[in-house]
Structure formats: structure tokens, C-alpha cells
Design a protein around this motif. Sequence first.
Motif, PDB file in Angstrom:
ATOM      1  N   TRP A  32       0.891  -1.284   0.106  1.00  0.00           N
ATOM      2  CA  TRP A  32      -0.265   0.075  -0.110  1.00  0.00           C
ATOM      3  C   TRP A  32       0.763   1.331  -0.065  1.00  0.00           C
ATOM      4  CZ3 TRP A  32       1.676   2.158   4.494  1.00  0.00           C
ATOM      5  CH2 TRP A  32       2.276   1.412   5.446  1.00  0.00           C
ATOM      6  N   LEU A  33       2.415   1.288   0.301  1.00  0.00           N
ATOM      7  CA  LEU A  33       2.877   2.315   0.449  1.00  0.00           C
ATOM      8  C   LEU A  33       3.385   2.874  -1.147  1.00  0.00           C
ATOM      9  CD1 LEU A  33       4.604   4.430   2.147  1.00  0.00           C
ATOM     10  CD2 LEU A  33       6.396   2.766   2.151  1.00  0.00           C
ATOM     11  N   GLY A  34       2.825   3.812  -1.626  1.00  0.00           N
ATOM     12  CA  GLY A  34       3.308   4.137  -3.010  1.00  0.00           C
ATOM     13  C   GLY A  34       4.314   5.339  -3.146  1.00  0.00           C
ATOM     14  N   ALA A  35       5.627   4.833  -2.477  1.00  0.00           N
ATOM     15  CA  ALA A  35       6.312   5.745  -2.648  1.00  0.00           C
ATOM     16  C   ALA A  35       7.800   4.960  -2.720  1.00  0.00           C
ATOM     17  CB  ALA A  35       6.949   6.654  -1.027  1.00  0.00           C
ATOM     18  N   ASP A  36       8.893   5.312  -3.219  1.00  0.00           N
ATOM     19  CA  ASP A  36      10.192   4.876  -3.842  1.00  0.00           C
ATOM     20  C   ASP A  36      11.047   5.031  -2.623  1.00  0.00           C
ATOM     21  OD1 ASP A  36      12.093   3.535  -5.198  1.00  0.00           O
ATOM     22  OD2 ASP A  36      12.703   5.045  -6.348  1.00  0.00           O
ATOM     23  N   VAL A  37      10.982   3.815  -1.643  1.00  0.00           N
ATOM     24  CA  VAL A  37      11.756   3.875  -0.506  1.00  0.00           C
ATOM     25  C   VAL A  37      12.944   2.923  -0.483  1.00  0.00           C
ATOM     26  CG1 VAL A  37      11.572   3.724   1.998  1.00  0.00           C
ATOM     27  CG2 VAL A  37       9.620   4.610   0.639  1.00  0.00           C
ATOM     28  N   GLU A  38      14.014   3.293  -0.090  1.00  0.00           N
ATOM     29  CA  GLU A  38      15.256   2.374  -0.023  1.00  0.00           C
ATOM     30  C   GLU A  38      14.803   1.180   0.948  1.00  0.00           C
ATOM     31  OE1 GLU A  38      20.071   2.031   0.730  1.00  0.00           O
ATOM     32  OE2 GLU A  38      19.017   4.271   0.946  1.00  0.00           O
ATOM     33  N   ARG A  39      15.161  -0.066   0.430  1.00  0.00           N
ATOM     34  CA  ARG A  39      15.143  -1.054   1.457  1.00  0.00           C
ATOM     35  C   ARG A  39      16.365  -1.996   1.213  1.00  0.00           C
ATOM     36  NH1 ARG A  39       8.987  -3.911   1.048  1.00  0.00           N
ATOM     37  NH2 ARG A  39       7.978  -1.855   0.378  1.00  0.00           N
ATOM     38  N   ASP A  40      16.640  -2.710   2.605  1.00  0.00           N
ATOM     39  CA  ASP A  40      17.784  -3.469   2.439  1.00  0.00           C
ATOM     40  C   ASP A  40      17.631  -4.843   1.816  1.00  0.00           C
ATOM     41  OD1 ASP A  40      16.161  -4.945   4.497  1.00  0.00           O
ATOM     42  OD2 ASP A  40      17.630  -4.679   5.988  1.00  0.00           O
ATOM     43  N   ALA A  41      18.527  -5.990   1.910  1.00  0.00           N
ATOM     44  CA  ALA A  41      18.250  -7.001   1.381  1.00  0.00           C
ATOM     45  C   ALA A  41      17.186  -7.959   1.837  1.00  0.00           C
ATOM     46  CB  ALA A  41      19.693  -8.040   1.499  1.00  0.00           C
TER      47      ALA A  41
ATOM     48  N   GLY B  32      14.022  -6.561   2.834  1.00  0.00           N
ATOM     49  CA  GLY B  32      13.157  -5.861   2.510  1.00  0.00           C
ATOM     50  C   GLY B  32      12.712  -4.803   3.412  1.00  0.00           C
ATOM     51  N   LEU B  33      13.465  -4.556   4.423  1.00  0.00           N
ATOM     52  CA  LEU B  33      13.070  -3.639   5.723  1.00  0.00           C
ATOM     53  C   LEU B  33      13.401  -2.278   5.002  1.00  0.00           C
ATOM     54  CD1 LEU B  33      14.896  -5.687   8.504  1.00  0.00           C
ATOM     55  CD2 LEU B  33      12.356  -5.583   7.833  1.00  0.00           C
ATOM     56  N   LEU B  34      12.872  -1.332   5.479  1.00  0.00           N
ATOM     57  CA  LEU B  34      12.805   0.155   5.090  1.00  0.00           C
ATOM     58  C   LEU B  34      14.317   0.723   5.912  1.00  0.00           C
ATOM     59  CD1 LEU B  34       9.432   1.381   5.691  1.00  0.00           C
ATOM     60  CD2 LEU B  34      10.285   0.321   3.597  1.00  0.00           C
ATOM     61  N   VAL B  35      15.024   1.138   5.147  1.00  0.00           N
ATOM     62  CA  VAL B  35      16.175   1.784   5.313  1.00  0.00           C
ATOM     63  C   VAL B  35      16.155   3.161   6.105  1.00  0.00           C
ATOM     64  CG1 VAL B  35      18.575   2.645   4.863  1.00  0.00           C
ATOM     65  CG2 VAL B  35      17.734   0.365   3.762  1.00  0.00           C
ATOM     66  N   VAL B  36      16.491   3.273   7.174  1.00  0.00           N
ATOM     67  CA  VAL B  36      16.165   4.719   7.887  1.00  0.00           C
ATOM     68  C   VAL B  36      17.548   5.199   8.714  1.00  0.00           C
ATOM     69  CG1 VAL B  36      13.762   4.025   8.480  1.00  0.00           C
ATOM     70  CG2 VAL B  36      15.527   3.273  10.111  1.00  0.00           C
TER      71      VAL B  36
ATOM     72  N   GLY C 223      14.721   7.416  12.522  1.00  0.00           N
ATOM     73  CA  GLY C 223      13.929   6.803  11.738  1.00  0.00           C
ATOM     74  C   GLY C 223      13.422   7.352  10.460  1.00  0.00           C
ATOM     75  N   ARG C 224      14.325   8.366  10.172  1.00  0.00           N
ATOM     76  CA  ARG C 224      13.975   9.275   8.727  1.00  0.00           C
ATOM     77  C   ARG C 224      14.324   8.250   7.521  1.00  0.00           C
ATOM     78  NH1 ARG C 224      16.819  13.103  11.511  1.00  0.00           N
ATOM     79  NH2 ARG C 224      15.438  14.902  12.068  1.00  0.00           N
ATOM     80  N   THR C 225      13.197   7.907   6.645  1.00  0.00           N
ATOM     81  CA  THR C 225      13.613   7.162   5.305  1.00  0.00           C
ATOM     82  C   THR C 225      14.352   8.348   4.438  1.00  0.00           C
ATOM     83  OG1 THR C 225      11.544   7.679   4.157  1.00  0.00           O
ATOM     84  CG2 THR C 225      11.680   6.130   5.758  1.00  0.00           C
ATOM     85  N   GLY C 226      14.991   8.021   3.176  1.00  0.00           N
ATOM     86  CA  GLY C 226      15.177   8.852   2.241  1.00  0.00           C
ATOM     87  C   GLY C 226      14.119   9.652   1.261  1.00  0.00           C
ATOM     88  N   VAL C 227      12.798   9.453   1.948  1.00  0.00           N
ATOM     89  CA  VAL C 227      11.749  10.158   1.330  1.00  0.00           C
ATOM     90  C   VAL C 227      11.143  11.295   2.522  1.00  0.00           C
ATOM     91  CG1 VAL C 227       9.416  10.091   0.557  1.00  0.00           C
ATOM     92  CG2 VAL C 227      10.857   8.222  -0.055  1.00  0.00           C
TER      93      VAL C 227
END
Length: 325
Positions: free
Chosen positions: A255-264, A266-270, A274-278
Motif C-alpha cells: 500500500w506504500l506508494g513511494a520509492d523507499v530504499e530497502r535492505d536485502a 526488504g526492511l525500510l532503510v532509515v 527513523g527518517r527514510t530517504g523520502v
Amino acid sequence: MGQVSRPATSAGTDAGVLVVDVVVVGAGPAGLSAALNLVRARRTVLLIDANRPRNAATLQSHGFLTRDGISPLELRKLGRAEVEAYPEATVVQAVVDEVVPEGAGWRVHATGRGTAVSATARAVVVATGLREEFPSLPSLRAFYGTSVHSCVECDGYEKAGEALAFVCETPDVVDRALYLAAWTDDLVVYTNGAPTLDEAGRERLAAAGIRVDERPVADLEGDRSGMTGVRLEDGHVEPRTGGFVRPTWHVDLDWLGADVERDAEGLLVVDASGRTGVPGLYAVGDVTPPGPEQLIVAAGHGARTASAVHRDLVGGLRDVRDAVQ
């Protein structure tokens, strides 16, 4: 630094759309802690929770100061009540089906039982946790949360000194088994036929006095009093009074419609806060590296991320962000 405006003290509406400062998705300890600290900063918060906690089968949680031994469900209930007591908070039980960037903020939609909620927010905190997948053993779920657990830090003390099994089909089997052996000197590692061990790994486990059985496992055995053994496909039953299992974890964020960096994994890189790259998108708890963590650690991360969100919302704030770090 530009002029700082005070946050609103109550959520607004715009043509049936709830307008808030922050949407928090997920009401485990990380999400609840983030929401609580945000409303105490006078931020309007919409907290959305599907009420499908990963630890629902666990009878007691441990290591949470002043709440040691509490039911995880009771801990969530108490936390939710504390958040709901603030007029800045709106809490709904629903499943999020859309979070997408819109203008300088975010558009969020969720659907619950007989209801739906639409909102716009300046920031979104993802605290949804993970979905577990266990080795395919028919009776594992029957003993999970009582005789069998996945978190050694959480439940190792109650199993200390017992004859334990560790069912693990993943490449980190050696490190995890050595860690678990700190709680018992009678441990059998079951790889369930998975080719996860090399000779060096076998030697490390043997040197630590840990037995290894690489044959396929048929099931766990036991009765109403608990687990009594591990039955292999060849019929052999090894008496065991409890154990731990290594799940694999999955991130469900379609459901997350944003291009977010993930690790190997699939976890959200912060970052550390807790800030993502978006811009405007944050993540906290099990959905971020390194993955599952103790409840009190997740709650601490939620509080830290709430502080970052609040600071970033104070007037457009890269300057303030840099000043306080």
C-alpha cells in the motif's frame, strides 16, 4: 530559520477528509510510543491499526520496565488508551490500503469493518511490524507462545536449564544457536533437512556442546501440559520440554506508494532517528533494520522518531534538524 507556527490542537476536516499533522500506521509499542510523544508535542495524529499483532499468541512479554510479565495484548490496550486520552489523537481500527505522496504531504486511506477513513498529513510514520513465516511443522502453532518461542531475549529466562530444541532452517543457525546456549546446556539444533551448515559450523556447535540433527523433522509432540519432544520423519522422538524457532519475516507494504530504499531483507532503510530517504516518511520498529526487537527497544525507537518528526515539522526545517544533531 523561518517563523515557527504552533501546531494545531485538534484535527480538522476538508470535504470529509481528515487533516492531521501525522499519520502513524501500526499500534505496536513503536507506533504507540511515536503517537504518544507526538500528541504530547501538540501534533494532531491519526493512528491506524489493523489489530493483527505478530505476538498475538504470546501470553507474556518480558523485559519491559514496570510491565515485566504483562500480556502483549494488554500492553497494547493500555498504550492505546493513553494515546486516545489526548484530544489531538484520532485512533481507528482499519487496514491501510493507500499511502501516497500528494503535494507537500501525504494522502492516506484505510478501510475498517463497515467504515473507511481518508486523511491528508504532513508526515507518515510506518510502524506496521512484520509477518512471520514458520517452518512447516503441523503442531508448531499449537505450542507457540507457551512451549515454543521465537525471541530468546524475551523468553529465554523462563526456559533456562530445560532440554530445548532450536528449529532453524536459515544460514544464521550457528550464531543464533550459540546465543541460545547461554540459557541451557542441553540444546539440540534441528535444521529440518535444510543445507545451512558447513563443517566449520558443525565444529563450532560441537565445541560448545550443542548437538545437531540435520534430518527432516515431522512434527513437535506434546499434550495440554506442553511440548514433550521432537519427532523426526524416520520416527525417532527426542524428548524436549520446549524450544525456540527461527521464523523468516516478510514486509507487507504493498500500500506504500513511494520509492523507499530497502535492505536485502526488504526492511525500510532509515537513519538513526527513523527518517527514510523520502521527505516526510519515517519508519520505526520491526519494519526497519535489524528487524524484530524487544518491545521496550521498539518503544524507545518510537519516542526518538517522534522527536525527529516534530522537529522536522517545525517550519520547514532542515536548518533546525542540522542544529539539533
